[in-house]
Every structure is written in C-alpha cells, then in structure tokens.
Write a protein that holds these residues in place. Structure first.
Motif, PDB file in Angstrom:
ATOM      1  N   ARG A   4      35.374 -58.801  39.523  1.00 29.17           N
ATOM      2  CA  ARG A   4      34.397 -59.608  38.811  1.00 29.17           C
ATOM      3  C   ARG A   4      34.532 -61.091  39.155  1.00 29.17           C
ATOM      4  NH1 ARG A   4      37.361 -56.539  35.651  1.00 29.17           N
ATOM      5  NH2 ARG A   4      35.655 -55.514  34.569  1.00 29.17           N
ATOM      6  N   HIS A  13      33.913 -67.448  32.318  1.00 28.85           N
ATOM      7  CA  HIS A  13      34.437 -66.120  32.004  1.00 28.85           C
ATOM      8  C   HIS A  13      35.179 -66.233  30.674  1.00 28.85           C
ATOM      9  CE1 HIS A  13      36.365 -62.222  33.453  1.00 28.85           C
ATOM     10  NE2 HIS A  13      37.132 -62.557  32.434  1.00 28.85           N
ATOM     11  N   ASP A  79      34.804 -61.175  28.165  1.00 29.84           N
ATOM     12  CA  ASP A  79      34.853 -60.610  29.512  1.00 29.84           C
ATOM     13  C   ASP A  79      36.243 -60.050  29.800  1.00 29.84           C
ATOM     14  OD1 ASP A  79      32.149 -61.430  30.374  1.00 29.84           O
ATOM     15  OD2 ASP A  79      32.965 -63.448  30.160  1.00 29.84           O
ATOM     16  N   ALA A 110      34.623 -54.806  29.575  1.00 28.34           N
ATOM     17  CA  ALA A 110      35.584 -55.900  29.546  1.00 28.34           C
ATOM     18  C   ALA A 110      36.887 -55.471  30.200  1.00 28.34           C
ATOM     19  CB  ALA A 110      35.848 -56.348  28.108  1.00 28.34           C
TER      20      ALA A 110
END
Length: 351
Positions: A4, A13, A79, A110
């Motif tokens: 990610r 984030h 996240d 997540a």
C-alpha cells in the motif's frame, strides 16, 4: 499480500494505536516516533492517533495516566491498526470488544501490526493462525502454548505478511515500523525518518533477537568503528576478508562478533547496506543502473539487478517507477511485496 504505497498527493496514511492498561510507554513511543510528526523537514505522509477500549485515563507502566479520548470506533477509519504491547498477566484473555474491532478492521483491509507482546491480541483475533509470528523472546513460549496454531519464531526481529506484522521486543518495534515506512513510501523516506531520530538504518527482520547482553560496562570489541569505516566505502569492493583485516582478527572471529552484536553475518550486513544505498539512489536520482552499481560496490548492472531481485523480488527499473511516480503526483504501481526476508544474502564475502 497487498502493498500500500501512497503518492505524495494522497491523504496521510492513518495509523491508530490501541492502548491497554498498564500501557508500555516505550512501545507506544517507538511507534509514535516513526509515524508521528517530524516537522517541516520531512513531509507528513502518516497521521498517528491513539484509542482505547474505554476512553478516559489509561494507566501506564511508568506511573502516570494518559488521557485517551478515542474509543475502538477509531479503528474503523484506520489504514494501519497498531497494538503497542500487551502487558496483562499470563492467562488474561483479550477483551472480546477489542478482538471484534481488530477483526473488522482486518476484513476491511487495514494492516494490523503488533509491537512486542501485542502479538497476543493478533493471535486472539485469529490473524496469526497458520502463519509465522514473533514476540519478545521471554514470552514466545507462552504465545505458542496459548495459541498452538501460530508458528511462533522467537529468534527473529519481526515478521511481515503484508496484511499482518509482528515484532519482537520494543526496540525491534522501531525496526518494524521503519520497515513498514520503507515498504509504503520508499527507503529514502524511511532513512530520513531514521536520521531525524538519530537512528542507524533499521535492522532486517531476519536478524536475531538479543536474548543475552552484557549487564554492565562497554561492549567488548565493539564493531562500531568498523561499521563506520565500511559505510564510508560502499563504492569500493570491500569483502569480508578486508573487514577482518581492518579489525585485525580472523574472518571466523569477525563472524562471531557480528552474530553476537548484530545478529547477522558480515556478508549479509554488507549486502544489506549496499541494497539500502541502491534503493535510495533509485528513488532520489536519475543515475543509470550501471553507475549506481559502481557507487554501491556491486561492480556491474548485471550483478546489481541479480542482487536486487533476490532481495526485493522486483527489478531496479520497476522499483524506480514505483517510487518516482509518487513525486509527480501519480498513483504508484506498488513496491516489492513485504512479508518475506528483504535480503537473501549469498555466501560470505560475496557482496
């Protein structure tokens, strides 16, 4: 595993740490120092906040309370969910509400991360079943006994599966957090944070935990002068034999000192440094792969590509496209997948 990375134009984030009394302040501080605000010198790409099962004062192991105003609902917008330790007595069950919140966050996508004994929370949520995980060496046997489906590895610093990651003792939490930043944002950004914290480059997860250290006095035969000497000569063909000669010891003695002090071999440590330097140059310069190879002591573009692919499972060109794209505000295509040892070193002296 789904990496990610975030382009610079994306919202930060969001990292949410879940605190439980008595909270370890050091474990929490390790995460906050990496993911928190570093001032104008380093662009903010993370936001960091804390939550707890029952908002209000949270008792700490340091003798004071922390006022936490956010409850477990904060995990819905995270996240990354981070569990900075689990200091409950042996046999204490993880609260069902926390287990449920962690499971929901994981199902939503997540990333769930534990520092030290926080692995007990991830195990209670079933996120470590059938997977390698680590925790502080002193609690590894307890984790294995309470959760027999978890493949507990008490030797390593951290294990990253991409969606779930665990670390050893609190200081290893810094290594894991810097590793996650490197996977998300690139090695150069992680190195800037490490420099801001006055930290050396982070240790790789496959390095060993330190179960026994001298109780007092200076570390005998410290490697620090040698490491500084090598770090300033990465552009030169330094081999393990050269390192041993510099230290005026045999290669066998040098290997023993590296294992005792750093939990890794001289050849692997040297290759780690060369790969880290390569990543930073790919991210921050337009130098050719051949030029970078000579600057980091990997002799040729062919050798650099081979070593780089062994370490990160991607090519230098693909890595550069991933992390240079973010500077133009474009969506990166994704860094090399985390969750495996970053460095697959060759034989001693082969870097």
């Amino acid at each position: 595993m789904t990496p990610r990375p975030l382009p610079k134009s994306s919202p930060p984030h969001r990292v949410v740490a879940v605190l439980q009394p008595p909270q370890s302040t050091f474990s929490l501080a390790c995460a906050a120092e990496v993911f928190g605000d570093h001032g104008p010198a380093i662009p903010a790409r993370y936001s960091f906040e804390v939550s707890t099962g029952t908002p209000g004062p949270v008792r700490t192991q340091a003798g004071y309370d922390m006022l936490v105003t956010e409850g477990l609902d904060a995990l819905r917008r995270a996240d990354t969910v981070l569990i900075p330790g689990w200091q409950q007595p042996e046999g204490t069950e993880v609260p069902p509400a926390l287990v449920a919140a962690v499971r929901r966050a994981h199902r939503r996508g997540a990333r769930i991360v534990s520092i030290c004994s926080g692995a007990f929370v991830l195990a209670a949520a079933g996120l470590l079943d059938g997977r390698r995980a680590t925790t502080h060496w002193a609690r590894a046997a307890e984790l294995a006994a309470r959760h027999p489906r978890v493949l507990v590895d008490p030797a390593v610093l951290y294990v990253d599966h991409g969606d779930v990651a665990t670390s050893a003792g609190s200081a290893a939490g810094v290594d894991l957090c810097l590793h996650l930043v490197s996977a998300d944002q690139g090695a150069a950004y992680a190195m800037r944070i490490a420099r801001r914290m006055v930290m050396p480059p982070h240790r790789e997860g496959c390095q060993l935990q330190y179960a026994e250290l001298p109780t007092s006095g200076p570390v005998p035969d410290s490697l620090a002068p040698l490491l500084d000497w090598v770090a300033g000569r990465l552009d030169q063909p330094v081999a393990v034999a050269d390192m041993a000669a510099r230290s005026q010891v045999s290669p066998r003695t040098l290997t023993r000192r590296f294992t005792e002090q750093l939990g890794t071999s001289p050849g692997r440590w040297l290759l780690d440094r060369r790969i880290a330097a390569t990543r930073a140059l790919l991210e921050e310069t337009d130098l050719s792969v051949e030029t970078i190879a000579h600057r980091v002591g990997l002799s040729s573009a062919v050798n650099l590509r081979r070593r780089f692919h062994e370490a990160l499972r991607t090519t230098p060109a693909a890595y550069r496209r991933t992390f240079r794209a973010g500077e133009a505000g474009q969506e990166p295509t994704g860094p090399p997948a985390p969750g495996r040892p970053l460095i697959q070193a060759g034989p001693e002296g082969s870097p």
